[in-house]
Motif scaffolding. Structure first.
Motif, PDB file in Angstrom:
ATOM      1  N   TYR A 177      -5.707  -7.328   8.499  1.00  0.00           N
ATOM      2  CA  TYR A 177      -4.552  -7.556   9.320  1.00  0.00           C
ATOM      3  C   TYR A 177      -3.295  -7.961   8.461  1.00  0.00           C
ATOM      4  N   ALA A 178      -2.368  -7.162   8.714  1.00  0.00           N
ATOM      5  CA  ALA A 178      -1.029  -7.877   8.077  1.00  0.00           C
ATOM      6  C   ALA A 178      -0.109  -8.511   9.158  1.00  0.00           C
ATOM      7  N   ILE A 179       0.248  -9.734   9.000  1.00  0.00           N
ATOM      8  CA  ILE A 179       0.989 -10.756  10.055  1.00  0.00           C
ATOM      9  C   ILE A 179       2.311 -10.819   9.690  1.00  0.00           C
ATOM     10  N   THR A 180       3.315  -9.798  10.278  1.00  0.00           N
ATOM     11  CA  THR A 180       4.627 -10.205   9.991  1.00  0.00           C
ATOM     12  C   THR A 180       5.663 -10.414  10.974  1.00  0.00           C
ATOM     13  N   PRO A 181       6.311 -11.488  10.769  1.00  0.00           N
ATOM     14  CA  PRO A 181       7.165 -12.087  11.902  1.00  0.00           C
ATOM     15  C   PRO A 181       8.356 -10.794  12.001  1.00  0.00           C
ATOM     16  N   GLU A 182       8.675 -10.633  13.138  1.00  0.00           N
ATOM     17  CA  GLU A 182       9.955  -9.821  13.315  1.00  0.00           C
ATOM     18  C   GLU A 182      10.962 -10.819  13.576  1.00  0.00           C
ATOM     19  N   THR A 183      10.767 -11.534  14.650  1.00  0.00           N
ATOM     20  CA  THR A 183      11.842 -12.506  14.917  1.00  0.00           C
ATOM     21  C   THR A 183      11.245 -13.781  15.012  1.00  0.00           C
ATOM     22  N   GLU A 184      11.860 -14.948  15.642  1.00  0.00           N
ATOM     23  CA  GLU A 184      11.120 -16.131  15.294  1.00  0.00           C
ATOM     24  C   GLU A 184      10.228 -15.991  16.522  1.00  0.00           C
ATOM     25  N   ASN A 185      10.044 -15.144  17.581  1.00  0.00           N
ATOM     26  CA  ASN A 185       9.154 -15.253  18.852  1.00  0.00           C
ATOM     27  C   ASN A 185       8.474 -13.708  18.684  1.00  0.00           C
ATOM     28  N   THR A 186       8.572 -12.947  17.852  1.00  0.00           N
ATOM     29  CA  THR A 186       7.935 -11.669  18.032  1.00  0.00           C
ATOM     30  C   THR A 186       7.600 -11.338  16.659  1.00  0.00           C
ATOM     31  N   THR A 187       6.139 -10.441  16.843  1.00  0.00           N
ATOM     32  CA  THR A 187       5.586 -10.219  15.420  1.00  0.00           C
ATOM     33  C   THR A 187       4.950  -8.968  15.336  1.00  0.00           C
ATOM     34  N   HIS A 188       5.137  -8.291  14.283  1.00  0.00           N
ATOM     35  CA  HIS A 188       4.317  -7.023  13.969  1.00  0.00           C
ATOM     36  C   HIS A 188       2.825  -7.348  13.754  1.00  0.00           C
ATOM     37  N   ASP A 189       1.750  -6.618  14.359  1.00  0.00           N
ATOM     38  CA  ASP A 189       0.578  -6.901  14.181  1.00  0.00           C
ATOM     39  C   ASP A 189      -0.160  -5.584  13.717  1.00  0.00           C
ATOM     40  N   PHE A 190      -0.039  -5.649  12.179  1.00  0.00           N
ATOM     41  CA  PHE A 190      -0.739  -4.546  11.668  1.00  0.00           C
ATOM     42  C   PHE A 190      -2.162  -4.727  11.643  1.00  0.00           C
ATOM     43  N   TRP A 191      -3.085  -3.691  12.099  1.00  0.00           N
ATOM     44  CA  TRP A 191      -4.569  -3.794  11.808  1.00  0.00           C
ATOM     45  C   TRP A 191      -4.985  -2.562  11.443  1.00  0.00           C
ATOM     46  N   ALA A 192      -6.235  -2.907  10.301  1.00  0.00           N
ATOM     47  CA  ALA A 192      -6.834  -1.377   9.735  1.00  0.00           C
ATOM     48  C   ALA A 192      -8.291  -1.830   9.546  1.00  0.00           C
ATOM     49  N   VAL A 193      -9.190  -0.971   9.816  1.00  0.00           N
ATOM     50  CA  VAL A 193     -10.609  -1.175   9.856  1.00  0.00           C
ATOM     51  C   VAL A 193     -11.218  -0.166   8.898  1.00  0.00           C
ATOM     52  N   ALA A 194     -11.580  -0.794   7.935  1.00  0.00           N
ATOM     53  CA  ALA A 194     -12.302   0.420   6.684  1.00  0.00           C
ATOM     54  C   ALA A 194     -13.771   0.032   6.630  1.00  0.00           C
ATOM     55  N   ARG A 195     -14.605   1.406   6.679  1.00  0.00           N
ATOM     56  CA  ARG A 195     -16.034   0.887   6.595  1.00  0.00           C
ATOM     57  C   ARG A 195     -16.428   1.856   5.418  1.00  0.00           C
ATOM     58  N   ASP A 196     -17.767   1.356   5.043  1.00  0.00           N
ATOM     59  CA  ASP A 196     -18.397   1.929   3.689  1.00  0.00           C
ATOM     60  C   ASP A 196     -19.609   2.891   4.239  1.00  0.00           C
ATOM     61  N   PHE A 197     -19.681   3.267   5.656  1.00  0.00           N
ATOM     62  CA  PHE A 197     -20.656   4.462   6.192  1.00  0.00           C
ATOM     63  C   PHE A 197     -20.130   5.379   6.847  1.00  0.00           C
ATOM     64  N   ALA A 198     -20.862   6.043   7.321  1.00  0.00           N
ATOM     65  CA  ALA A 198     -20.557   7.510   8.030  1.00  0.00           C
ATOM     66  C   ALA A 198     -18.888   7.817   7.788  1.00  0.00           C
ATOM     67  N   LEU A 199     -18.743   8.019   6.340  1.00  0.00           N
ATOM     68  CA  LEU A 199     -17.345   8.042   6.055  1.00  0.00           C
ATOM     69  C   LEU A 199     -16.714   9.439   6.483  1.00  0.00           C
ATOM     70  N   ASP A 200     -17.592  10.368   6.841  1.00  0.00           N
ATOM     71  CA  ASP A 200     -16.964  11.893   7.154  1.00  0.00           C
ATOM     72  C   ASP A 200     -17.177  12.106   8.668  1.00  0.00           C
ATOM     73  N   ASP A 201     -17.560  10.874   9.548  1.00  0.00           N
ATOM     74  CA  ASP A 201     -17.936  11.252  10.846  1.00  0.00           C
ATOM     75  C   ASP A 201     -16.591  10.924  11.802  1.00  0.00           C
ATOM     76  N   GLN A 202     -16.090  11.812  12.161  1.00  0.00           N
ATOM     77  CA  GLN A 202     -14.747  11.853  12.863  1.00  0.00           C
ATOM     78  C   GLN A 202     -14.894  10.879  14.311  1.00  0.00           C
ATOM     79  N   GLY A 203     -16.364  11.406  14.996  1.00  0.00           N
ATOM     80  CA  GLY A 203     -16.613  10.582  16.045  1.00  0.00           C
ATOM     81  C   GLY A 203     -16.548   8.910  15.716  1.00  0.00           C
ATOM     82  N   VAL A 204     -17.106   8.410  14.844  1.00  0.00           N
ATOM     83  CA  VAL A 204     -17.106   7.204  14.410  1.00  0.00           C
ATOM     84  C   VAL A 204     -15.838   6.539  14.320  1.00  0.00           C
ATOM     85  N   SER A 205     -14.898   7.224  13.533  1.00  0.00           N
ATOM     86  CA  SER A 205     -13.496   6.992  13.479  1.00  0.00           C
ATOM     87  C   SER A 205     -12.764   6.987  14.499  1.00  0.00           C
TER      88      SER A 205
END
Ligand code: FES
Ligand SMILES: [Fe+2]
Length: 351
Positions: A258-286
């Motif tokens: 996650y990257a947690i970035t303040p936008e204003t005092e009361n709002t935030t950008h919630d960046f999220w990413a999920v990286a896996r080391d299995f089923a690398l080419d399986d689009q269904g899993v992605s």
């Protein structure tokens, strides 16, 4: 709490910024991002010096490596300097957009908020899985109508998975298993670990890994205040542990970033990413992990937006009651308070 200045923040994914003018607000600063024809990323104030027209608004546009304001045509180069104004050849000396130090790392665009001379790119925390060929990553960003601190608190205490994310990533063992918390006061990094050795397998992992039955589930958090949060998640059938030589090929590893970035005092950008080391080419899993994780993030967004509305009605400070599960969140608050004081102009530093 005011913004923690003199820090790097994630402003965007690299793929969001190209040859279109792109704007995002970070710590209250409206910042314009674009790439030069050579592909270099630039970050400058998204306000024309003439009458403050946002340069990201049409009909402003990019012409070669210049930005032309869509209101009266002030034109700026990649260094923020004004190179043309309408109706006269003399360009006022002060016609210059503020620029921000900016770097691309691990698929993120990082921007420095604070004194430019203090920007040190070696301070950017890393999430190397996101653009590693050994991993497959799904990602997104959700806008949060809640203050930065509420998301920090949320991510440092995963016992809420059992309740808020039941049926997705939550099982009873998460809330029932005690955590260990460590803080490196030198670097400010907060570590929170929860190791479950015999746990129900939530659908998030059952469907993506194919494991049937109960699991060993380890959650090891590293929080690099203010912006970067890493959750190293290890999942394996019950009884399967790393080998004596340190390798761990019989387990599934998911790096939740996650990257947690303040936008204003009361709002935030919630960046999220999920990286896996299995089923690398399986689009269904992605697709499954993308949709499932986004659903989970939105469950947090709904809860935190509600919480923001509630605490906004209690402006004079509100009472909380903290217990063991809050140790990581409380440590993060203490570190962030210290960073805010160190980053603030001298007169704002608490005595
Ligand atoms: S506001 Fe940009 S040129 Fe006038
Ligand atoms: Fe959550």
């Amino acid at each position: 709490m005011s913004f923690v200045r003199n820090q790097w923040y994630v402003a965007a994914y690299g793929t969001e910024v190209g040859r279109e003018l792109f704007s995002r607000t970070v710590c209250g600063e409206s910042i314009l991002f674009w790439r030069t024809e050579a592909g270099e990323i630039t970050a400058m104030a998204d306000r024309c010096v003439h009458r403050r027209f946002p340069l990201s608004e049409k009909p402003s546009n990019l012409v070669g490596d210049t930005v032309v304001c869509g209101y009266h045509g002030f034109t700026y180069g990649a260094d923020g300097g004004c190179v043309a104004v309408p109706g006269q050849t003399r360009i006022p000396r002060t016609a210059r957009l503020a620029t921000f130090p900016v770097r691309e790392r691990d698929s993120f665009v990082w921007v420095w908020i604070g004194d430019k001379e203090r920007a040190d790119e070696s301070l950017i925390p890393r999430a190397p899985w996101l653009d590693s060929p050994d991993h497959t990553t799904v990602w997104g960003m959700e806008p949060l109508k809640a203050r930065f601190m509420l998301l920090v608190d949320n991510l440092l205490d995963l016992s809420h998975e059992t309740y808020l994310h039941g049926g997705y990533i939550g099982t009873p063992e998460v809330a029932h298993t005690p955590i260990t918390t460590e803080v490196d006061d030198e670097t400010g990094v907060v570590y929170v670990s929860r190791h479950m050795d015999d746990a129900e397998c939530p659908s998030f992992y059952a469907k993506s890994t194919g494991i049937e039955g109960r699991i060993v589930r380890w959650q090891d958090i590293e929080y690099f205040p203010p912006c970067l949060y890493l959750l190293h998640s290890r999942v394996a059938p019950v009884g399967v542990y790393p080998k004596d030589d340190g390798t761990d090929t019989d387990a599934f590893h998911v790096e939740v970033v996650y990257a947690i970035t303040p936008e204003t005092e009361n709002t935030t950008h919630d960046f999220w990413a999920v990286a896996r080391d299995f089923a690398l080419d399986d689009q269904g899993v992605s697709d499954f992990l993308h949709d499932n994780n986004r659903t989970v993030v939105l469950q947090d967004v709904v809860a935190l937006d509600k919480l923001e509305q509630v605490i906004a009605t209690e402006p004079d400070g509100y009472q909380e009651l903290s217990i063991n599960i809050d140790t990581g969140g409380l440590a993060a608050r203490r570190i962030l308070k210290r960073m805010a004081e160190e980053g603030a102009p001298r007169e704002q530093v608490a005595r």
